[in-house]
Each structure stands twice: as structure tokens, then as C-alpha cells.
Design an enzyme around this catalytic site. Sequence first.
Site, short mmCIF file in Angstrom:
data_model
loop_
_atom_site.label_atom_id
_atom_site.label_comp_id
_atom_site.label_asym_id
_atom_site.label_seq_id
_atom_site.Cartn_x
_atom_site.Cartn_y
_atom_site.Cartn_z
N THR A 134 11.64 19.84 53.49
CA THR A 134 10.80 20.18 52.34
C THR A 134 9.30 19.99 52.64
OG1 THR A 134 12.63 19.43 50.97
CG2 THR A 134 10.51 19.70 49.87
N GLU A 135 8.51 20.90 52.08
CA GLU A 135 7.05 20.83 52.22
C GLU A 135 6.43 20.98 50.83
OE1 GLU A 135 6.04 23.98 54.95
OE2 GLU A 135 7.21 23.05 56.58
N PRO A 136 5.15 20.65 50.69
CA PRO A 136 4.54 20.79 49.36
C PRO A 136 4.71 22.21 48.79
CG PRO A 136 3.08 19.56 50.81
CD PRO A 136 4.23 20.02 51.66
N ILE A 165 10.48 12.97 52.04
CA ILE A 165 11.43 12.70 53.13
C ILE A 165 12.07 11.31 52.97
CG2 ILE A 165 11.70 12.63 55.65
CD1 ILE A 165 10.95 15.43 54.18
N ARG A 276 34.07 -4.67 22.56
CA ARG A 276 33.08 -4.66 21.47
C ARG A 276 33.77 -4.33 20.13
NH1 ARG A 276 28.10 -6.20 19.54
NH2 ARG A 276 27.13 -4.55 18.29
N GLY A 348 22.80 0.13 21.57
CA GLY A 348 21.51 -0.48 21.92
C GLY A 348 21.56 -1.18 23.27
N GLU A 371 18.77 18.42 47.85
CA GLU A 371 19.66 19.28 48.67
C GLU A 371 20.10 20.53 47.92
OE1 GLU A 371 22.58 17.37 51.15
OE2 GLU A 371 21.42 15.53 51.08
N SER A 374 20.59 22.41 40.85
CA SER A 374 21.77 23.02 40.24
C SER A 374 21.60 24.55 40.16
CB SER A 374 22.00 22.44 38.84
OG SER A 374 22.41 21.09 38.96
#
Length: 388
Positions: A134-136, A165, A276, A348, A371, A374
Amino acid sequence: MGRTVRDGLRLTAEQQQFVELAREFAAGEIRPRARAVDEADTESPLDVWDKASGLGLTSFMIGEKFGGGGVTDLLTQVLVQQELCHGDIGIGNLITSNGFFSAPVEHLGTPEQQDRFLSPLGTDRPPLTAVAVTEPGSGSDAASIRTSARRDGDSYVLNGQKTWISNAPYASQFVIFATVDPAKRSRGVTAFVVPRDTPGLRVGPPFQKMGQRAIVNAEVFLDDVRVPVENRLGDEGQGFAGLMRTFDASRILIGAATTGLARAALDFATDYARERVQFGVPIIQHQAVAFRLADMATRVDMSHLLTVRAATLYDEGHAVAQESAMAKLVGSENAMWCTHAAVQTLGGYGYSREYPVERWMRDAKLEEIEEGTSDIQRLIISRGLGAR
Ligand SMILES: Cc1cc2nc3c(=O)[nH]c(=O)nc-3n(C[C@H](O)[C@H](O)[C@H](O)COP(=O)(O)OP(=O)(O)OC[C@H]3O[C@@H](n4cnc5c(N)ncnc54)[C@H](O)[C@@H]3O)c2cc1C
């Protein structure tokens, strides 16, 4: 320990032993550390890495001839990954992260290169590694990378910038994807192994992230980085195909990781709902709560079975781009759904950091992004149906 999915698999004694080792390590060493690792924010738990390495859990997927465990079938890897990530998905992903580096080396490298680059990973104290695509300006469209590789005599000179990375601050070696000609798009993409101490390679400061903080991410800057031709994996232009083969397996492993996370959320929410009491009965006796748990259990099984199917087909040598995309898509979206449902089930308390479920919800989000988002998985699946 919680619920196990009945999948009809008949595991060998060896597979069973390995899965149990991962399960025990997850419960004893991973889960207890997860909250502190999240709060530390930008530090990988290297002590957990070392302990896992001592048991062979960081190198089981590396070939025996390189000193690793030789568990090269994806099905066993998937079952181990699920157990580790039931403990904590960030730490689980860290423990198996060298598999992401070893895959392109195995797919594209010569036997000599495999020996040179993978042998350090088969030791008792292996270093971490990284893969940089990946790059900008290049994310989903990996064929649009701009990091250049210019041939100069017996070496290549790499220039560019990588981002996001994983393991970059710790990695001893990187597989770096660059292009010999951006106009060729995927047919120009070429892979190189670059040792960390190569002059001109610089790693930026760690990113602060929403979740999965056990793995630290950073930018990698390449400024006239000279790499010998012996470090090129495959021929010029073969990198993209090697990357896609890597994703075929790694996306199935994401399916497994997210199944482990969704199962953790189900187990925690079920135990809580049995204890609970509101309106005089355990809340699991309120049908709205019970049905939510039923939906969670169904989604966990769905994720697991799609992952097992994809891994089985992969091990049999079939092309699995579609099944791998489905395993990742369904696994990550089900993990998001199940962790959200777990927060709701705890009310909560689900919103409190005292309980792990809010952290798991943050952790789950990453897997719908990395990677291939979706959307990209849907793109791959729809291409199998005839879409362009
Ligand atoms: C924690 C983390 C770890 C990572 N680790 C690594 C790593 O180790 N190595 C590495 O190389 N990279 C790594 N990445 C990068 C990751 O793979 C990318 O972030 C991902 O591929 C998406 O690229 P992008 O962020 O540039 O988003 P973009 O590609 O800009 O996408 C933005 C949005 O547009 C949508 N979109 C884009 N194209 C299409 C299309 N054709 N159809 C429909 N929708 C589309 C996407 O689905 C998304 O919703 C990591 C990322 C994160 C967050």
C-alpha cells in the site's frame, strides 16, 4: 473455553495436538494480556511473541527444511489461527504474521532465496517481518503503485513511499512491491526482499489506531535503496500474480481470525446472559436476548464453515479466489455483527473498558478493510458471476 463448531472434520492426532496447543496458549498467555496491549497503544507485546516462538507458534507455517514446524496445509493453519484469535485477534495476528512474508517468498522465490530469507524465521527467536504494498495514492487498486524499481547493473534502485505497513517498526526484512514501469500496471509490479538496514530505507513513527494495537503500523520511505538482483522474487512483472496468490491464502486466514473473534464474543455474551438477572430471570430467558445469541451462533458457524471449505479447496490445489473472498467477507462482517451484538447483550457494561467486548468491536472493524475491503471482496465474487 466456550462453544466449538461442529464441522464434521476428522483431524489427525497431530492436527488436534497443535490446535489444542494454540487454544491453551490463547487462554493462558494471550487473553490475559490483551487489555494492557490495547492500552499501550503502539507497542507490540514482544514477550508474548517470544513465548509463542518457544512453543513453535510463530514458525509452525514455515517449511521444516527452514527450521519451521512444516505445517504447510492451510486447514491446520486456519484452525490454529482461529484458536489464537479467540484469545485476542490483534495478538493472534501478530503471532502468525511471518506467514504473510513467507508466502510471496515461497510463491516467487528460488530454492536458494527461500533458504536465505526463510531460515531466519525458523529459529527459536525469529525476528518479525513485513510486506509493503500500500502507498498513500494506491490502496484498493494495488496495480497503481508508484514505488519505482530501476535496474542499474547488478542491482535495482527503489524509490517511493509505503504506508500502513504492519510490523514496520520491528521488521528485519520487508517484501516490497515496486513497479518497473507504472504504465504496465499489474504487469510492471515486481517484488523484492529488502533487509531493514539497507541504506535509504526509513520507517516513520507508529500510527495510532482504533484497534488491533498488538501489531504496529507505520510508513516506509525508500530513498535510492539499492537492492541486489539476487533479492528480486521472480521475474520483472511477476509480483502482482505472487501477491494475488498470497491473498488467496491470507484472506482465508482472515476468515479464520474473524471466526475466532466472533466466537469469543458469542462465548462472552452467552456466559453473561446466563448470569445477569433482570425482571427476576437470567436475561438469556428473555427471547430478544436469546434470539440475538442464536443469530450470533449461526453466524459463527457460517464463518467457520466457509473458511474450512476455502482452506480444503486451497489444499487440494483448486483456484479459490471466489471462496477465499467469501471467507474473508463473511468472516469479517460476521465478526463486526457479533461483537456489536455482544456489546448490546452486556448493556452498559458492554460499553465499559472493564469488559473486553467494546475492544473486540473496535478490533473487528479492521478486517472489513485490510487485505482488500469488503467492497473489493464483493468485486471479486461478482466477477465470478460475470460482472466486469
Ligand atoms: C491496520 C492496517 C494494517 C495494514 N497492513 C498493511 C500491510 O501490512 N501492508 C500493506 O501493504 N498494506 C496494509 N494495509 C493497507 C490496506 O490493505 C488498505 O488500507 C486497504 O487495501 C484499502 O486501501 P485504502 O485504505 O487506500 O482505501 P481506498 O482504496 O482508498 O478505498 C476507500 C473506499 O473506497 C472503496 N473502493 C475503492 N475502490 C473501489 C471499487 N473498485 N469498488 C467499490 N469500492 C471501492 C473501498 O472499499 C473503501 O470503502 C493495512 C491497513 C490497515 C488499516
